[in-house]
Design an enzyme around this catalytic site. Structure first.
Site: not given
Ligand code: 4NP
Length: 158
Positions: A8, A11, A13-15, A126
């Protein structure tokens, strides 16, 4: 051994959640010796950090412990190492493909929701800038997609 890498943006939240949900299903079916998992982010902003506290809390409610630490996807290693490189949304897919300009690994790059069986989601959205419902939605979609992914891998092994 089939090696799966969930990808994702950050790394956190989703992955890492995909990794935990998939590991639970692998353990349930005693397939630890056939399938291994890992996760990575397109970006290294959160490298070395544990998963987002909100994501951890929602995952724990369903019995998933998010233990992995964030790392950035490494095109020089990960494209060769993994059999399934699975993006969570279209931006992840675009970014992964951009790191493989010749399409050498195109047949290893998958969209997570392509494995869904019951929830007709286009992407795993996201959840970072949203509320609680977004984190629950992520877990709902991942549960369904991991069922489909497990089926896909085990059928291909036969
Ligand atoms: P992820 O979510 O891609 O599911 O881990 C996010 C985590 C952090 C950020 C964006 C999305 N960020 O902008 O820091």
């Amino acid at each position: 051994m089939k090696k799966v890498l969930f990808v994702c943006l950050g790394n956190i939240c989703r992955s890492p959640s995909a990794e935990a949900v998939m590991n639970a299903k692998i353990n349930e079916k005693k397939l630890e010796h056939e399938i291994s998992t890992d996760s990575a982010g397109i970006m290294g902003w959160h490298a070395g950090e544990p998963a987002d506290q909100r994501m951890q809390k929602h995952a724990e409610k369903r019995g998933y412990n998010l233990t992995s630490l964030s790392r950035q996807f490494d095109p020089t290693v990960d494209f060769e190492k993994f059999d399934y490189i699975i993006g969570m949304d279209h931006e992840n897919m675009r970014d992964l493909r951009a790191m493989d300009p010749e399409g050498k690994y195109a047949n290893k790059i998958y969209l997570m929701t392509g494995f869904n069986k019951n929830i007709p989601a286009d992407v795993v959205p996201d959840p970072y800038y949203g509320g609680a419902a977004g984190f629950e939605n992520v877990l709902d979609i991942l549960d369904d997609a991991c069922d489909g992914l497990l089926q896909e891998i085990t059928h291909n092994e036969e």
